[in-house]
Scaffold this motif. Structure first.
Motif, mmCIF file in Angstrom:
data_model
loop_
_atom_site.group_PDB
_atom_site.id
_atom_site.type_symbol
_atom_site.label_atom_id
_atom_site.label_comp_id
_atom_site.label_asym_id
_atom_site.label_seq_id
_atom_site.Cartn_x
_atom_site.Cartn_y
_atom_site.Cartn_z
ATOM 1 N N THR A 136 30.905 39.372 39.172
ATOM 2 C CA THR A 136 31.518 39.196 40.490
ATOM 3 C C THR A 136 32.425 40.346 40.881
ATOM 4 O OG1 THR A 136 33.316 37.891 39.500
ATOM 5 C CG2 THR A 136 31.391 36.688 40.311
ATOM 6 N N VAL A 137 33.279 40.798 39.961
ATOM 7 C CA VAL A 137 34.253 41.834 40.299
ATOM 8 C C VAL A 137 33.611 43.222 40.325
ATOM 9 C CG1 VAL A 137 36.411 42.959 39.580
ATOM 10 C CG2 VAL A 137 36.174 40.474 39.389
ATOM 11 N N ARG A 141 31.034 43.265 43.967
ATOM 12 C CA ARG A 141 32.063 43.786 44.871
ATOM 13 C C ARG A 141 32.475 45.235 44.582
ATOM 14 N NH1 ARG A 141 32.505 38.466 44.050
ATOM 15 N NH2 ARG A 141 32.927 37.113 45.848
ATOM 16 N N THR A 176 42.722 37.896 43.401
ATOM 17 C CA THR A 176 42.252 36.635 43.974
ATOM 18 C C THR A 176 40.936 36.202 43.349
ATOM 19 O OG1 THR A 176 43.320 37.109 46.094
ATOM 20 C CG2 THR A 176 41.539 35.484 46.108
ATOM 21 N N GLU A 177 40.015 37.141 43.146
ATOM 22 C CA GLU A 177 38.723 36.803 42.561
ATOM 23 C C GLU A 177 38.861 36.416 41.094
ATOM 24 O OE1 GLU A 177 34.802 35.920 42.108
ATOM 25 O OE2 GLU A 177 35.952 36.234 43.957
ATOM 26 N N HIS A 180 40.089 32.966 41.021
ATOM 27 C CA HIS A 180 39.011 32.065 41.440
ATOM 28 C C HIS A 180 38.065 31.777 40.286
ATOM 29 C CE1 HIS A 180 35.739 30.311 43.766
ATOM 30 N NE2 HIS A 180 34.930 31.216 43.254
ATOM 31 N N GLN A 181 37.709 32.802 39.525
ATOM 32 C CA GLN A 181 36.789 32.610 38.409
ATOM 33 C C GLN A 181 37.432 31.803 37.283
ATOM 34 O OE1 GLN A 181 33.607 33.207 38.383
ATOM 35 N NE2 GLN A 181 33.693 34.118 40.434
#
Length: 299
Positions: A136-137, A141, A176-177, A180-181
């Motif tokens: 994700t990171v 992104r 923030t991500e 979230h994870q």
């Protein structure tokens, strides 16, 4: 990070020392430390290579004659509790990337939940390119070249951390991500595919860790230090295979604290604009506790 988390506990001090502490150390300090801790009942000696047990024993007998047991200091208290509120530590520097670390107190190696938490850690951020955080990171992104999580368990409870480096401008969304994870694995657990792939990864990679003499002695030293038993390499695959999705969910709920961690950010704070770290869910006053880095932690 460790200075804020552990305070005066030994885990809160870098092994290599600080500028301040190194200036205070004297020759007599080193002599006394050696006398106190370098004793046979506080030592593990392991060898691997072209040598038999009898040859190794003979070498030890020749060189360690007169080495006598002594009473050694007890381990320090392990009572380090996670902070009651999220805590933010920032260091403002004119650099292009923000260095970020988030985490809290973890567990000891002897904790029976160690293996389930280790599998969970691999899924979250320990499995390199295939972990959730990397996917994700990094992949989705492009906020960081590398992002990881790490369960640091020793004789006493260590830490659970997530770390990354990113451009100052993407520091806030990256934090923030990450949060979230962490919350996602606490609230929803993991998929069966993630679990099975991670088990295969850990079991398949185990022999690669002992394909050198260094790997062998490292494993044997750990087996002795943590009391794992000499049959540990044979038992390891079954231990990992036994971890279930329910185990992952249980340990995530028990040991991960997304609303009570410590966030450390070193970067150009005017550009970074961190953190996106909401404390209202866990603190009665609804505020993030902010602090300066401990003086002894500064380089």
């Amino acid at each position: 990070f460790v200075a804020t988390l552990f305070g005066d506990h030994p885990y809160g001090r870098p092994v290599e020392g600080t500028e301040e502490s190194l200036d205070r150390i004297t020759q007599q300090d080193l002599i006394e430390f050696h006398k106190r801790y370098y004793v046979p009942n506080n030592s593990i000696v392991v060898a691997a290579g072209d040598i038999t047990l009898e040859e190794f024993q003979g070498t030890l007998d020749r060189h360690l004659q007169g080495w006598h047991r002594k009473e050694i200091p007890a381990l320090p208290s392990s009572a380090v509790a996670p902070p009651s509120c999220p805590q933010l530590v920032t260091i403002d520097r004119a650099i292009t990337q923000s260095h970020i670390m988030w985490g809290h107190v973890g567990i000891a190696r002897s904790n029976p939940d160690y293996y389930a938490l280790s599998v969970m850690d691999q899924i979250l951020g320990g499995r390199g390119m295939t972990s959730r955080l990397m996917r994700t990171v990094r992949d989705e992104r492009s906020w960081a070249y590398h992002v990881y999580s790490s369960l640091r368990a020793g004789l006493l409870p260590g830490s659970f951390v997530v770390g990354l480096q990113t451009k100052n401008e993407t520091a806030a969304p990256a934090v923030t991500e990450v949060m979230h994870q962490v919350r996602a694995i606490v609230e929803a657990g993991v998929t069966e595919q993630e679990l099975e792939e991670t088990k295969d990864y850990l079991i398949g990679g185990f022999p690669l860790g002992i394909d050198t003499n260094y790997g062998v002695v490292s494993l044997l030293a750990a087996i002795e230090l943590y009391g794992l038993g000499m049959d540990y390499p044979d038992r390891y695959p079954a231990i990992i295979r036994a971890v279930t999705r329910e185990d992952i969910q249980r340990v995530a709920l028990k040991y991960l604290h997304p609303n009570r961690g410590i966030l450390v950010v070193v970067g150009d704070l005017a550009k970074a604009q961190v953190p996106s770290y909401n404390a209202k869910e866990s603190c009665t006053d609804g505020e993030v506790a902010e602090s300066s880095p401990p003086t002894s932690a500064l380089p």
